[in-house]
Design an enzyme around this catalytic site. Structure first.
Site, PDB file in Angstrom:
ATOM      1  CE1 TYR A 143      29.594  30.658  45.243  1.00 18.73           C
ATOM      2  CE2 TYR A 143      27.232  29.916  46.520  1.00 18.73           C
ATOM      3  CZ  TYR A 143      28.728  29.893  46.086  1.00 18.73           C
ATOM      4  OH  TYR A 143      28.683  28.610  45.790  1.00 18.73           O
ATOM      5  CD  GLU A 144      30.645  34.293  48.615  1.00 11.95           C
ATOM      6  OE1 GLU A 144      29.369  34.166  49.462  1.00 11.95           O
ATOM      7  OE2 GLU A 144      31.910  35.029  49.394  1.00 11.95           O
TER       8      GLU A 144
END
Lengths: 248, 600
Positions: B407-408
């Site tokens: 994620y990110e």
């Protein structure tokens, strides 16, 4: 009600304890300091009085500038002002003398100290302080209610509890039970920011001479290896207890 | 303020400028207030999170929400929020340290915390109008409301701008109607507010909206996703079916959504790096405590070289991660201060301040998320069979660490982005890479010096190596840009190689600067272990850079050019005095063993 909470600046319980200068000085290198746990129970109870019954809460420490972060933590938790008496906390009587001056100057009604600090475990300060200022005293206090000028305190006694009634001005030597561990407060972020703006007054000591001085420290001998003896082998157990441990 | 500006590196400039150790901020520089914040957060983490770890592993989503409320009561959610909107308006370093120390208990909570304070709140504080900020931010800062960020869709993951969610303006021009499906939405199960990205008509770029969570307004949630890790983080799909949103809830302008999404992610990335740091410390501590207790062959396993090696590597990588993360965080904080002093609003200053260091944010996200995974993996190994059991914390730490690489922005996207951004900065003249790259090219053609430099001063050889590693990047990336021009972005494997070089340079340099700063102020002897960690990290970095440099060079250079560059690579990665890494590891491990914890 004016409350003064005495805060000792002590090594965290998980710290490694070492001595320097030929075992005459505690080695503070790498040691993290905290509010003495007994004092923290007292501070939390003081915050309860402040919030539920209305009271002002000041905190005090006898020590050098290195103890200020500990005082500021107490401010972050919610104390109104802090006082540091600028001298090394040597023996119990020396500390009690300094505190007596602070209590008299500030005309406090209730002084909450811990029953003992967890560093040197002297346990003398609260009693001496009460005597010096002519206040009532409850040691090993595990519960405290105040109504007007009368107080009801619960003491821990061997195997039970004792409830006493007394009146202000009062000094207690408090411990767990004043509040429970789950009641202890984590300083909130706003409290930490506010702590910077609250007064932390430094007072010079009166006659800081100590009556007793530590000449050396010694650590307990390290524990030896554990020997496990089979439950069926009572003879070996008895022989070991007799010949090696020399306890029977 | 002027002095800061003079010394302050611009984003990406670390590659072409030498940094003095006095100019980097290190965790040892925390002030008393930050120290107190750190202790408060650790206490919260111990008492509220770690003490109840099994509840998170049993997917107790309600408990995650409860902990978030407690975090709100203690002010942890409002640290980065300006005071006028109910927050504490603290500096970037302080917000990083909260994120750091709050995150090691369980990935479930740290994800909820990060999603709310970062991408759930920041788009409004950074891009919201005054009315939007007044209306929504105070509730988010105190934890009365929780936020979630709806960008990803089933068909739009890494390609975030390709989402199919639509926003259609009503005839009276007062509302938008949103329709679409969002996926992997953290905090969906308990949030009151969504930041939703949708496309208006055939716009090239998506647009951001603030959408209150109201089931009667066409918002429905999918079931909780069952995941490898972060098990009690609420992760659900969110469906918008004719959801009506007032036009005043549009964030920034029409078509600005992609920019918002990317900038929110810049902050999210460096904070994610922070969120992986304390996990590494804690895993290392837990592992060394076990290794000191556990006996095999009548010896604590911590006394075995095989285990010491692991402990030392775990500590060194955590040390480098801390060094680089706080170095970048302080650069961002200073840049924000400079911008504010020159008349920017807090909002503009913060946006530009973080954007300036977007490259570092990406590098850190990749490096630290991989370090925590390796650390957890070795943590399991030290525990042996017990590490594989749910009864020890290693198993959950390993599973929780896995998501940080996804994620990110996946680590692959972030790697490519970091090099891409750097090249763009160079093209725009923000960082002069061309000049230094040409110099390196000249150096390759010239005759190498055979003088043996004076390496007697602490870290003098290491710093010389760092300077030469930077030349490796300039040589590889410089030639690649020359060769491929704008088509470079199609050569993904080469970009990954270049990025790996960049990451190792930043991390190793940061570790060395920190150890040097501490050695100067505290004394070389007292910092023996920090010096050893910095040296060990660099040694490993050199090996990674050699490999990646070689792969890159061989992929696009042939014949004499290839030969020349490979010789350059050899020269640039050369040690005159090899460090004895076994000794370094022993030094580090002995300290960690004696302290029975990660103690730096």
């Amino acid at each position: 009600m004016k409350i003064l909470v005495c805060i000792s600046h002590v090594p965290d319980t998980t710290s490694k304890i070492n001595f320097t200068d030929g075992d005459t000085k505690f080695d503070t290198n790498g040691v993290q300091f905290v509010i003495n746990p007994n004092d923290e129970f007292g501070l939390t109870r003081a915050m309860w009085f402040k919030e539920k019954q209305g009271a002002s809460v000041d905190v005090v420490n006898v020590g050098g500038p290195e103890t200020e972060p500990t005082l500021r933590k107490a401010l972050a938790i919610g104390a109104d002002a802090a006082i540091r008496v600028n001298t090394e906390a040597t023996d119990g009587f020396a500390v009690a003398k300094q505190l007596a001056k602070v209590v008299k100057d500030g005309a406090y009604d209730l002084v909450i100290a811990g029953r003992e600090s967890i560093d040197y475990n002297g346990g003398m300060v609260p009693g001496m302080l009460a005597s010096l200022i002519g206040a009532n005293f409850v040691a090993n206090c595990i519960g405290l209610e105040i109504e007007g000028t009368s107080a009801k305190a619960v003491r821990e006694i061997d195997g039970g509890k004792e409830t006493v009634s007394t009146s202000l001005p009062l000094v207690i030597g408090g411990q767990k039970g004043l509040v429970e561990e789950s009641d202890l407060r984590i300083p909130n972020m706003r409290g930490i920011m506010m702590a910077r703006k609250k007064p932390l007054n430094v007072m010079e000591p009166i006659d800081p001479s100590a009556e007793t001085n530590a000449t050396s420290f010694e650590k307990p001998a390290p524990k030896g290896a554990v020997k496990l003896v089979d439950a069926d082998n009572v003879d070996e157990l008895v022989s070991l207890l007799h010949n090696e441990a020399k306890v029977i | 303020m002027e002095t800061i500006e003079k010394e302050l590196l611009r984003g990406g400039q670390f590659l072409v400028k030498e940094t003095n150790c006095e100019d980097v901020f290190t965790p040892e520089d925390f002030n008393e207030e930050q120290q107190m914040m750190k202790e408060a957060v650790i206490e919260f983490n111990d008492r509220e999170i770690i003490a109840h770890r099994e509840r998170f592993e049993k997917k107790d989503y309600a408990f995650t929400e409860e902990c978030m409320r407690k975090a709100g009561e203690l002010g942890f959610l409002g640290v980065a929020v300006p005071e006028e909107y109910g927050g504490l308006g603290m500096g970037f370093v302080s917000t990083m340290l909260v994120c750091d120390y709050i995150s090691s208990g369980t990935g479930s909570f740290s994800t909820a915390f990060g999603a709310h304070t970062g991408i759930g709140t920041m788009p409004i504080t950074l891009y919201g109008t005054e009315e939007q900020k007044q209306k929504y931010v105070p509730q988010l800062a105190t934890g009365e409301w929780f936020g979630a960020y709806c960008l990803t869709e089933p068909g739009a993951g890494s390609d975030a701008n390709s989402g199919k969610t639509t926003a259609v303006l009503s005839d009276d021009g007062k509302t938008y109607k949103i329709n679409g499906q969002k996926m992997w939405i953290s905090n969906a199960g308990f949030c009151k507010l969504f930041i939703v990205f949708a496309r208006i008509e055939d716009d090239k770029n998506i647009t951001g909206f603030i959408v209150e969570n109201d089931p009667s307004n066409g918002i429905t949630l999918g079931e909780e996703e069952h995941k490898l890790g972060i098990r009690a983080s609420s992760t659900r799909q969110v469906f918008f079916n004719d959801t009506v949103v007032p036009v005043e809830n549009m964030l920034a302008g029409r078509g600005e959504g992609f920019k918002i999404a990317m900038n929110a992610l810049n902050v999210g990335r460096i904070k994610l790096a922070a969120a992986c740091l304390d996990s590494q410390r804690r895993i290392t501590t837990t592992a060394v405590q076990y290794a000191n207790e556990r006996k095999q062959f009548k010896t604590p396993i911590a006394d075995f070289g095989a285990i010491k090696s692991k402990i030392a590597e775990m500590a060194a990588s955590a040390y480098a991660g801390e060094s680089a993360s706080y170095r970048a965080a302080k650069n961002i904080e200073d840049r924000i201060a400079i911008r504010q002093a020159s008349g920017n609003t807090h909002q503009e200053a913060e946006l530009k301040g973080v954007e300036e260091y977007a490259i570092e944010c990406s590098l850190l996200k990749v490096a630290v998320s991989e370090d925590v995974q390796n650390c957890a993996d070795e943590g399991i190994q030290i525990f042996g069979g017990m590490g594989f059991s749910e009864e020890t914390p290693m198993e959950a730490a390993w599973r929780d660490a896995r998501i940080a690489r996804i994620y990110e922005g996946t680590n692959e996207i972030n790697r490519m982005l970091s090099v891409g951004m750097l090249v763009k900065k160079a093209m725009k003249g923000h960082v002069d890479l061309l000049g230094p790259a040409m110099k390196v090219a000249d150096e390759l053609m010239g005759i190498p010096s055979f003088d043996v430099p004076d390496y007697s001063e602490l870290f003098s050889e290491e710093k010389d190596i760092i300077a030469r590693l930077k030349k490796v990047f300039l040589m590889v990336a410089g030639s690649a840009v020359q060769k491929f021009g704008p088509d470079l972005e199609k050569h993904q494997q080469l970009l990954l190689n270049a990025s790996n070089i960049l990451i190792e340079i930043y991390m190793a340099e940061s570790a060395i600067l920190r150890a040097e700063k501490n050695a100067k102020r505290i004394g070389v002897e007292a910092q023996e272990e920090q010096i050893a960690m910095a040296k060990l990290y660099l040694f490993n970095a050199v090996e990674i850079i050699k490999k990646n440099g070689m792969e890159g060079i061989i992929s696009f250079a042939e014949g004499d050019e290839q030969k020349m560059m490979l010789m350059g690579l050899k020269r640039f990665t050369k040690y005159t005095n090899y460090p004895n890494v076994v000794e370094l590891r022993n030094t580090i491990a002995e300290k960690v063993k004696a302290e029975n914890k990660y103690c730096f």
